[in-house]
Design an enzyme around this catalytic site. Structure first.
Site, mmCIF file in Angstrom:
data_model
loop_
_atom_site.group_PDB
_atom_site.id
_atom_site.type_symbol
_atom_site.label_atom_id
_atom_site.label_comp_id
_atom_site.label_asym_id
_atom_site.label_seq_id
_atom_site.Cartn_x
_atom_site.Cartn_y
_atom_site.Cartn_z
ATOM 1 N N TRP A 101 0.835 -1.217 0.000
ATOM 2 C CA TRP A 101 0.000 0.000 0.000
ATOM 3 C C TRP A 101 0.859 1.252 0.000
ATOM 4 O O TRP A 101 0.523 2.240 -0.646
ATOM 5 C CB TRP A 101 -0.976 -0.018 1.163
ATOM 6 C CG TRP A 101 -1.977 -1.130 1.073
ATOM 7 C CD1 TRP A 101 -2.190 -2.112 1.981
ATOM 8 C CD2 TRP A 101 -2.895 -1.380 -0.007
ATOM 9 N NE1 TRP A 101 -3.184 -2.954 1.533
ATOM 10 C CE2 TRP A 101 -3.623 -2.539 0.329
ATOM 11 C CE3 TRP A 101 -3.164 -0.745 -1.226
ATOM 12 C CZ2 TRP A 101 -4.614 -3.076 -0.506
ATOM 13 C CZ3 TRP A 101 -4.150 -1.282 -2.059
ATOM 14 C CH2 TRP A 101 -4.857 -2.426 -1.692
ATOM 15 N N ASP A 171 -1.362 6.820 6.230
ATOM 16 C CA ASP A 171 -2.496 5.970 5.864
ATOM 17 C C ASP A 171 -2.710 5.017 7.046
ATOM 18 O O ASP A 171 -1.865 4.172 7.326
ATOM 19 C CB ASP A 171 -2.142 5.191 4.589
ATOM 20 C CG ASP A 171 -3.177 4.135 4.202
ATOM 21 O OD1 ASP A 171 -4.171 3.952 4.938
ATOM 22 O OD2 ASP A 171 -2.977 3.479 3.154
ATOM 23 N N LYS A 195 -11.743 -1.583 6.929
ATOM 24 C CA LYS A 195 -10.950 -2.535 7.695
ATOM 25 C C LYS A 195 -11.436 -2.554 9.151
ATOM 26 O O LYS A 195 -11.711 -3.601 9.693
ATOM 27 C CB LYS A 195 -9.461 -2.175 7.641
ATOM 28 C CG LYS A 195 -8.920 -1.887 6.236
ATOM 29 C CD LYS A 195 -8.841 -3.133 5.371
ATOM 30 C CE LYS A 195 -8.751 -2.843 3.878
ATOM 31 N NZ LYS A 195 -7.519 -2.268 3.398
HETATM 32 C C1 LIG Z 1 -7.031 -1.832 2.052
HETATM 33 C C2 LIG Z 1 -6.009 -0.766 2.105
HETATM 34 C C3 LIG Z 1 -5.898 0.211 1.092
HETATM 35 C C4 LIG Z 1 -6.743 0.200 -0.164
HETATM 36 O O1 LIG Z 1 -8.072 0.399 0.069
HETATM 37 P P1 LIG Z 1 -9.130 0.563 -1.114
HETATM 38 O O2 LIG Z 1 -10.269 1.231 -0.421
HETATM 39 O O3 LIG Z 1 -9.441 -0.793 -1.616
HETATM 40 O O4 LIG Z 1 -8.518 1.421 -2.174
HETATM 41 C C5 LIG Z 1 -4.964 1.214 1.274
HETATM 42 N N1 LIG Z 1 -4.173 1.256 2.350
HETATM 43 C C6 LIG Z 1 -4.241 0.319 3.321
HETATM 44 C C7 LIG Z 1 -3.338 0.411 4.506
HETATM 45 C C8 LIG Z 1 -5.152 -0.721 3.224
HETATM 46 O O5 LIG Z 1 -5.218 -1.653 4.204
#
Ligand SMILES: *Cc1c(COP(=O)(O)O)cnc(C)c1O
Length: 360
Positions: A101, A171, A195
């Site tokens: 990511w 993030d 998540k």
């Molecule tokens: C799942 C995830 C993403 C991507 O998420 P999407 O909504 O599918 O684009 C980005 N960063 C992290 C840390 C993630 O766990």
């Protein structure tokens, strides 16, 4: 069939009380005669939902007044682009690459400026967090970017990088609200909610006010302009209304659980059950450097692909869902987010013990 123990990395398990409440309110939300899905985003009922969600989030995270909270859409992957678009003034940013990511965010940011990978753990397939105490931070960097919890590899920053005074952007998609954090250490905290907080489709961006800019380049889509979104209270257009409503319920659930300190204790307890087992197991082992282990995502392997597949299949049959590791890593991964009950982890470990006895 009843509910399973869902170890999915995302979209992931939600608190049962939240689902039940939503079910009760589905047909007639508090006397409005309609579902929140059917409601105008300009209605007073919805305004109250979004205002309360923001107030509860501010309360939970102790967000100072000089930070804005935005509820956006687009998937975390969209904001890999919004971040550089909104924050690059000098057109320079430093990224720390600790997994897929972070790498995707880095690749996307390159479209908008000069982007430096100032540290990486790719040399050991992202099984650790690099030493970030004295990195070569660029003098003209607009920000330093991290992915705080690495969902796929199962690592987390237990200590934030020394950004040498530059703005930190994180993030936090897969560790959102899993423990208290000091908001003031960041310029931007952001993530997708699917998540640890709510349904896919909602992004939360917490941004320090002075980082909101009037002078964004013309090409920045209005929807991705954080200043516009902040000025409009996340209601520039139709927001992901139902998702925000569920997030609001989850915020209240966390408050009822005792807030983020209590959440942290609950998460540490769960993670310890699993890691302690892995550390003494003769069959299974964790894949990550101990000091950098995530509280949320726990990857492990047997060392034998066929045995891994057998484990995943038998676990599924026993009611433990989504334990297969990410396609790029293999093995297994148990995601044990806030809403995973302790019994879920205890029962998983019991099941792993039994599997170990049968397969050694
Ligand atoms: C799942 C995830 C993403 C991507 O998420 P999407 O909504 O599918 O684009 C980005 N960063 C992290 C840390 C993630 O766990």
């Amino acid at each position: 069939m009843g509910r399973v123990y869902n170890f999915s990395a995302g979209p992931a398990v939600l608190p049962e009380v939240v689902l039940k409440e939503a079910q009760e309110e589905m047909f007639d939300y508090r006397g409005t005669g309609m579902s929140v899905m059917e409601m105008s985003h300009r209605s007073s009922a919805f305004q109250q939902i979004i205002d309360e969600a923001e107030a509860d989030l501010r309360d939970l995270m102790n967000i100072p007044d000089n930070y804005k909270v935005l509820f956006l859409q687009g998937g975390a992957s969209l904001h890999f682009a919004s971040i550089p678009m909104n924050l690059m003034k000098n057109g320079v940013a430093d990224y720390i690459i600790t997994g897929q990511w972070a790498k995707k965010a880095y690749e996307e940011a390159k479209k908008y400026g000069k982007v430096n990978a100032i540290a990486s753990s790719a040399d050991e397939t992202f099984t650790y967090i690099p030493d970030c105490s004295d990195l070569p931070i660029s003098e003209d960097a607009d920000y330093v970017y991290i992915c705080q919890n690495n969902t796929i590899y199962g690592t987390v920053y237990h200590e934030l990088p020394n950004t040498k005074g530059k703005v930190l952007v994180a993030d936090v998609s897969s560790c959102f609200l899993s423990e208290p954090i000091d908001v003031e250490k960041y310029g931007v905290i952001w993530g997708g909610v699917q998540k640890n907080i709510g349904p896919a489709g909602v992004q939360i961006v917490i941004i320090r006010e002075d980082l909101l800019r009037e002078d964004l380049p013309e090409f920045v889509p209005t929807m991705m302009n954080f200043k516009v979104q902040a000025d409009k209270g996340s209601l520039y257009n139709t927001p992901p209304c139902y998702g925000i409503y569920i997030c609001g319920k989850v915020f209240k659930w966390i408050k009822n659980m005792g807030g983020l300190e209590a959440m942290k204790a609950h998460n540490e307890k769960k993670a310890a059950i699993l890691y302690d087992f892995l550390d003494q197991s003769k069959l299974f082992k964790g894949t990550v450097r101990k000091e950098d282990r995530s509280l949320m995502n726990v990857p492990f392997v047997t060392g034998d692909k066929d045995l891994d597949a057998k484990f995943v299949a038998e676990a599924k049959a026993a009611g433990f869902e989504n334990l297969k590791g990410h396609r790029t890593v293999g093995g297994m991964r148990a995601s044990i987010y806030n809403a995973m009950p302790i019994e879920g982890v205890e029962k998983l470990v019991e099941f792993m013990k039994k599997f170990e006895e049968e397969n050694m």
